[in-house]
Design a protein around this motif. Structure first.
Motif, PDB file in Angstrom:
ATOM      1  N   ILE A 141       0.830  -1.206   0.000  1.00  5.58           N
ATOM      2  CA  ILE A 141       0.000   0.000   0.000  1.00  5.58           C
ATOM      3  C   ILE A 141       0.863   1.254   0.000  1.00  5.58           C
ATOM      4  O   ILE A 141       0.527   2.259  -0.630  1.00  5.58           O
ATOM      5  CB  ILE A 141      -0.941  -0.009   1.222  1.00  5.58           C
ATOM      6  N   GLN A 142       2.004   1.197   0.669  1.00  9.05           N
ATOM      7  CA  GLN A 142       2.864   2.375   0.801  1.00  9.05           C
ATOM      8  C   GLN A 142       3.733   2.639  -0.425  1.00  9.05           C
ATOM      9  O   GLN A 142       4.356   3.693  -0.523  1.00  9.05           O
ATOM     10  CB  GLN A 142       3.776   2.218   2.027  1.00  9.05           C
ATOM     11  N   ARG A 143       3.782   1.703  -1.354  1.00  8.83           N
ATOM     12  CA  ARG A 143       4.712   1.838  -2.469  1.00  8.83           C
ATOM     13  C   ARG A 143       4.294   2.959  -3.423  1.00  8.83           C
ATOM     14  O   ARG A 143       3.187   2.968  -3.951  1.00  8.83           O
ATOM     15  CB  ARG A 143       4.813   0.538  -3.260  1.00  8.83           C
ATOM     16  N   THR A 144       5.196   3.901  -3.637  1.00  9.32           N
ATOM     17  CA  THR A 144       5.018   4.924  -4.674  1.00  9.32           C
ATOM     18  C   THR A 144       6.023   4.749  -5.799  1.00  9.32           C
ATOM     19  O   THR A 144       5.852   5.297  -6.882  1.00  9.32           O
ATOM     20  CB  THR A 144       5.163   6.335  -4.081  1.00  9.32           C
ATOM     21  N   ILE A 187      -5.754   6.572   0.165  1.00  7.81           N
ATOM     22  CA  ILE A 187      -5.765   7.975   0.581  1.00  7.81           C
ATOM     23  C   ILE A 187      -4.565   8.249   1.484  1.00  7.81           C
ATOM     24  O   ILE A 187      -4.055   7.345   2.150  1.00  7.81           O
ATOM     25  CB  ILE A 187      -7.070   8.342   1.321  1.00  7.81           C
ATOM     26  N   PRO A 188      -4.090   9.497   1.518  1.00  8.01           N
ATOM     27  CA  PRO A 188      -3.005   9.848   2.444  1.00  8.01           C
ATOM     28  C   PRO A 188      -3.461   9.706   3.894  1.00  8.01           C
ATOM     29  O   PRO A 188      -4.625   9.930   4.224  1.00  8.01           O
ATOM     30  CB  PRO A 188      -2.704  11.314   2.110  1.00  8.01           C
ATOM     31  N   SER A 189      -2.532   9.301   4.756  1.00  7.85           N
ATOM     32  CA  SER A 189      -2.816   9.192   6.190  1.00  7.85           C
ATOM     33  C   SER A 189      -1.625   9.718   6.970  1.00  7.85           C
ATOM     34  O   SER A 189      -0.599  10.102   6.397  1.00  7.85           O
ATOM     35  CB  SER A 189      -3.089   7.725   6.559  1.00  7.85           C
ATOM     36  N   ASP A 190      -1.749   9.741   8.289  1.00  9.97           N
ATOM     37  CA  ASP A 190      -0.672  10.247   9.137  1.00  9.97           C
ATOM     38  C   ASP A 190       0.587   9.403   9.025  1.00  9.97           C
ATOM     39  O   ASP A 190       1.693   9.874   9.288  1.00  9.97           O
ATOM     40  CB  ASP A 190      -1.129  10.280  10.601  1.00  9.97           C
ATOM     41  N   THR A 191       0.426   8.142   8.635  1.00  8.58           N
ATOM     42  CA  THR A 191       1.571   7.237   8.555  1.00  8.58           C
ATOM     43  C   THR A 191       1.969   6.909   7.118  1.00  8.58           C
ATOM     44  O   THR A 191       2.756   6.003   6.892  1.00  8.58           O
ATOM     45  CB  THR A 191       1.259   5.930   9.312  1.00  8.58           C
ATOM     46  N   GLY A 192       1.419   7.624   6.159  1.00 16.45           N
ATOM     47  CA  GLY A 192       1.749   7.362   4.753  1.00 16.45           C
ATOM     48  C   GLY A 192       0.494   7.283   3.920  1.00 16.45           C
ATOM     49  O   GLY A 192      -0.075   8.295   3.513  1.00 16.45           O
TER      50      GLY A 192
END
Length: 360
Positions: A86-89, A334-339
Motif C-alpha cells: 500500500i505504501q509503495r510509490t 488515501i493519504p494518512s498520518d503514517t503514509g
C-alpha cells in the motif's frame, strides 16, 4: 551442500493488485538430490526479505538419490505484508530467500532470488495474466458519482427515463444510449490527453486511478478507457477493454452476455460480434472524450471499428467474466498520518425481511 539443486518458479514483480487477487508469489519449487546417496532430515524455508508476512516451511524426512521433490499446492502460504504494498510509490527491490538446514540446524543450501515490489498504482503487464487489468476498473470510487449523475440527466433528456437499468429491457439501443450518456458526461470533464505517467519499469505501466485522474486532469488511452469501463460497470453494464498494439480502447456488451474467458485474442470473433446487423458488442475510441481530441459518440464508435478492421492482434479483457473469477477492483488509497491507507468499498448490509401479511 553442492548436491542439492533448487528450481523456483515465481513472480519477479509483485503488486497490490496481484496480492489482493490471490496470485501466488511462488508457483513451483523443485528440489533435486543430485548425489548418489540419500539426504535425510532437511528443513526447507522460503521467505521474503523485509516485507514478508509469512514463511513457507517444509520438512523433508528423506531425499533419495537423484530424487526430485516438487512443491506447488501449498506455496500460496508464502505471502507479503499488504501494508508494504500500500505504501509503495516507486519500485523497491527485495528478495526471496531459500534456506535448507539439516537436523543440527546447519545451513546446507541457500539461494537468493530477486523480486521487485511495484508501486500501488502499477499494472504489471504479465503475458500470463492480462486479465489483471480488470483490477483497475473501479466502479465504486466516489469520484464517479458526478459523472453518473450528469449521464442520468442526459439519458432523461433523450428518453424521458434517466434510470440505469442495465439489460433489463433487452434493448441494445437503450444500452447504446446509456453508453453514450456516460461518454458525454466524461467529455464534459475536459480532461487533457497526456503521455504515460513517469515510470521506470521495463513492462507494464503506471495507471492514473480515478481519484488521481480528476486531481491531475490528465489521461492517456488506458486511463480514459479504464475510467469509461468503471462508469459502465457502475451502471450495471458489462464493459470491455481492448488492448491493441500501442493503444487501448473500450466498449461493452449490448446484450447481457460475456465471453467464456477473461481474455480473448480472437480478432475475427470481436469483429463479428461488433459487425452491423449483429451488434452484440459496441466499441468506443476512448481518447475522443478528451478535450482537443473530442468527437461525438458515433464518431468514436466509427473510429474504434476502424482500429479493429486494420488489426491482426488484440487482447479483449471482459470485465464481467473477470469479476466471476473473481478479480476484485482496487480499493481507494488515501493519504494518512503514517503514509497511505486504503478505503474498502462499503459492504452491503442485509435488511431484515418480513413475510407479507395474508390477504383477507
Amino acid at each position: 551442500m553442492g548436491n542439492l539443486k533448487c528450481q523456483l518458479t515465481y513472480l519477479e514483480e509483485v503488486s497490490y493488485a496481484l496480492y489482493q487477487n490471490y496470485v501466488p508469489i511462488a508457483r513451483e519449487l523443485v528440489l533435486t538430490n543430485e548425489s548418489d546417496s540419500p539426504i535425510q532430515n532437511l528443513l526447507l524455508s522460503l521467505s521474503i526479505d523485509s516485507v514478508g508476512r509469512s514463511v513457507y516451511q517444509k520438512s523433508i524426512p528423506q531425499l533419495k538419490p537423484h530424487e526430485a521433490l516438487q512443491f506447488a499446492d501449498d506455496l500460496h502460504t508464502l505471502s507479503l505484508d499488504p501494508a508494504a504494498l500500500i505504501q509503495r510509490t516507486e519500485r523497491v527491490d527485495s528478495a526471496l530467500r531459500l534456506t535448507i538446514t539439516d537436523s543440527t540446524g546447519t545451513v546446507v543450501h541457500s539461494e537468493i532470488f530477486p523480486i521487485a515490489l511495484l508501486p500501488f498504482d502499477y499494472y504489471p503487464l504479465n503475458p500470463q495474466l492480462p486479465e489483471m487489468l480488470a483490477a483497475f476498473v473501479t466502479p465504486n470510487y466516489p469520484a464517479l458519482a458526478p459523472i453518473l449523475q450528469r449521464a442520468s440527466q442526459t439519458l432523461f433528456q433523450w428518453t424521458g427515463n434517466g434510470s440505469f437499468e442495465g439489460y433489463l429491457y433487452n434493448d441494445p439501443n437503450r444500452v447504446r444510449k446509456m453508453m453514450a450518456a456516460v461518454y458525454y458526461a466524461i467529455a464534459q470533464e475536459q480532461l487533457t490527453y497526456s503521455a504515460l505517467p513517469p515510470s521506470y519499469e521495463q513492462t507494464g505501466q503506471r495507471i492514473r486511478m480515478c481519484d488521481t485522474l480528476f486531481t491531475q486532469r490528465m489521461v492517456n488511452c488506458i486511463d480514459i478507457s479504464l475510467l469509461y469501463a468503471a462508469c459502465l460497470e457502475a451502471i450495471d453494464l458489462h464493459p470491455l477493454i481492448f488492448i491493441l498494439p500501442g493503444h487501448a480502447i473500450a466498449g461493452a456488451w449490448l446484450i447481457e452476455s460475456s465471453f467464456p474467458n477473461c481474455a480473448v485474442e480472437d480478432v475475427a470473433l470481436i469483429s463479428k460480434l461488433a459487425a452491423p446487423g449483429i451488434n452484440n458488442i459496441e466499441l468506443v475510441e476512448s481518447t475522443l472524450m478528451v478535450k482537443d481530441l473530442y468527437a461525438d459518440f458515433d464518431t468514436s464508435v466509427s473510429a474504434a471499428h476502424q482500429h479493429i478492421i486494420a488489426l491482426k492482434q488484440l487482447t479483449c479483457i471482459d470485465i464481467k467474466r473477470c469479476r466471476q473469477i473473481p478479480i476484485r477492483p482496487m480499493p481507494q488509497r488515501i493519504p494518512s498520518d503514517t503514509g497511505f491507507a486504503i478505503i474498502e468499498p462499503p459492504q452491503k448490509t442485509k435488511q431484515k425481511e418480513h413475510a407479507p401479511n395474508e390477504l383477507r
